[in-house]
Scaffold this active site. Sequence first.
Site, PDB file in Angstrom:
ATOM      1  CD  GLU A 505      -2.887  -1.005   2.161  1.00  0.00           C
ATOM      2  OE1 GLU A 505      -2.913  -0.341   3.259  1.00  0.00           O
ATOM      3  OE2 GLU A 505      -3.834  -1.904   2.457  1.00  0.00           O
ATOM      4  CD  GLU A 587      -3.468  -5.874   3.621  1.00  0.00           C
ATOM      5  OE1 GLU A 587      -4.262  -5.249   4.168  1.00  0.00           O
ATOM      6  OE2 GLU A 587      -2.245  -5.472   3.862  1.00  0.00           O
TER       7      GLU A 587
END
Length: 903
Positions: A505, A587
């Site tokens: 991220e 995720e």
Amino acid sequence: MNPLSNRNILARLMLCAGFFAMAATAAPQRERVLINADWRFQMGDPAGTSDSLRYDVRPEVKTSEDGKAADAMPDAAIKAGAAQTPVLKPWILPSGNAFIRDPARRYQRPAQEPRLDVAYLKAGYDDSAWKRVNLPHDWAIAGPFLEQGPYGGVGRLPSWGIGWYRKQLAIPASDKGRSIFLDVEGAMSYASVWLNGKLVGGWPYGYNSWRVDLTPYVVPGGANTLAIRLDNPPESSRWYPGGGIYRNVWLTKTNPGHVGQWGTHVKTANVGKASADVALEVALDNDSAAAASVEVATAIYNLDEKGARTGGVVASIAPQRIDLAPHASGKSAGSVTIANPRLWGPPPTQRPNRYVAVTTVKRDGAVVDSYETKFGLRDVRMDPDKGMFVNGEHIAFKGVNNHHDLGALGAAFNVRAAERQLEILIEMGTNALRMSHNPPAPELLELTDRMGIVVINEIFDVWERKKTALDTHLIFPDWHEQDLRSMLRRDRNHPSVVIWSIGNEVGEQYSGEAGAVIGSRLTAIVREEDASRPTMTAMNYARADMPLPTTVDMISVNYQGAGIRTNPGRFPEFRARFPDKVIFSSESASALSSRGEYQFPVTGALTSPVRPDAGGDWTTHQVSAYELYAADFGTSADRSWAAQDQYPYVAGEFVWSGWDYLGEPTPFYSSRSSYSGMIDLAGFKKDRYYLYQARWRPELPLAHILPHWTWPGREGKVTPVHVFTSGDEAELFVNGKSQGRKKRTEFEYRLRWDLVTYEPGEVKVVAYKQGKEWATSTVRTVGAAAKLDVSPDRKQIAADGLDLSFITLRVADKDGSTVPTANNAVKFSIEGPGEIVATDNGDPTSFVPFPSAERPAFNGLCLVIVRAKPGQGGAITVRAESPALQSASVTLQAQPVSHTGKR
């Protein structure tokens, strides 16, 4: 080349005679000595010295941003001002030179040593008042918890600060002429290493393993004072990082001619049942001032299930003659074909078989070095239409993300604690693990190799854009190549590692082509070091039409598959743009719950964000365990699976998260630990564990009922009953009366009876599969708390000061049934050659310090962790007591072990 001062060059020249002497006599071979025992530890610098000991100048932080939203956009870096006093960065940067490919970019150590008058560096300093500690050591885990202020994001534990470690090294006179290295597997963070008052080097990144060369500073046969200073900044992490030297530390001693650091690279090809080709590259270092000619040969052996060599030589790589220039490196390369190989693969359908390559280095017929490389033979293929194939078998990712802390033990790595985590995950059906978001302890990869779990190995959580004010974006420009190459070289021989992740991220998702330049640079480094595994970067923002996804080999998305908030699921658009790349969820879910906490009413939706009186209790700060509630950016497991199952090309998932962990306590920032695990911080299974087990182990007869059925005061009220089952239909009974038989439909993963009225007694479910009875389960109303019950995961442990027994305490009624709402205070005591290391109960709101021997149960359960004292065998009795309840005890046996500390 790492240039040395004139004094150090003279020291190196003295090694020459020792190197030539190896031709005539057998020289001492490689020693790897564990030096974890008996350090002295102190927090803080001597008065007035902190500025002179800084690695570099940092930006000023005026306001804490701890606890901002997990999916907040990272910010651009802020440059710090100029240093008012010299910093240590110029002396520490050369420590990474071996991992900078271009010699012109390597760092020159300043000719002058830093001039510091720091008491802690002096050999004669009296550190007897310092705390005695053994490594691995986490200075923050004992607490106390910081109950107020902006510390929830990092677990409300004081992990930041400056810490000093000192130790007297025993370097015998017989080590004269040898190369001596300090190998640190993890220290948090900005480590600087000093020997006999001289700055040796260091490493800023707290998660990497690293080495510094002590040879020029060692006094063989004399006093050798080692001092390590750590400077763990505040505002440097989004989760609990721990503090201290939290992994193993070794002294490695070699002859001047030796295999280099992480100096072997096993490459396999044409792996099949009939044969497998094995190529081995060996990097050799000549620390001598004289040229040398050496012979390198390798023998390959089988390893047993515990990783020990067994049987005779399986195959050999023919000897090679290598000429090494003074103070230079070289490589040998050889290959062999292994017939009828024992393949490495994930259970239950395959076995994680392994081999060891034993490489010997000879000079004039005398062995001068021996180096072992464990490896596995497996064929891993990534198919964009179906996902991963291992040895020809399709293996969907049934994976989890785990942070590096070990709950009540903190960041200090412990092999048994990590093994226990993996055992419980494997029981659930887990076959894959993503290291979130940093390189793991080497022993963790040894466990995944041995247990057959495939791994995503990840290097960075940030690149140049920052998530917290003082995170690793500050060192990324100077250190990203060294950090990445060192991880790759350390870990590339592990068969469990199947993917390299270059980031999580990262803020460069938002910076277009500029971010893609960095992504391409990191991917190029990976391919230079190991072209056999694909690269990924976990993306929670980047879209298919953005440049960052083009820089990696796989498309790995965080939550975007099911959609974030109101955004739609994005699997189809990535598939359309990248039809030749594997797509999976790096995720998924981020569902939230507190073990055993059930709140009413229950949402009728497939998933819901946690809100007051809708999945969350803003008074107790607990989240409902109906497993339908999630972080704002996440979803329930049910919705996540529905998104995956619509698209058969999705290779699987890595759920956020396997275990609860310290820090990031969404949605209640005031708590100590997360709510996202399928397993709580103490290691107790949440209801969600069985939801995943039903999906990931469809062959296992399973029917799990929630909630519990002890609800005084709810008589006559609607109390929904949900069943997680590997069957395809089930019938529910309350006190013998059928509540109806239900069959699962497409994209449905639980069976719900949402209009059940509570009445004390018994709830029973009978599950069916393909029309036949498959599994049954019953929950009953229990009585008042009457007694305690204790059960250890292992009754025999090694008396090495490391091995652990995890003892579960239950609060039970008179019939022995767990009281699901019991929160009785419990006091533990111990007799015999053992000690209580920590206790926990899985309650994310608890601020009882982990070392405390007194703790309330949380919804009927509590945990005590016990270890044996080193070298002291015998019976260890652990007793649990609680007012007005019958006490309980258990006796463990500590087994003496022979341990030299050498490997």
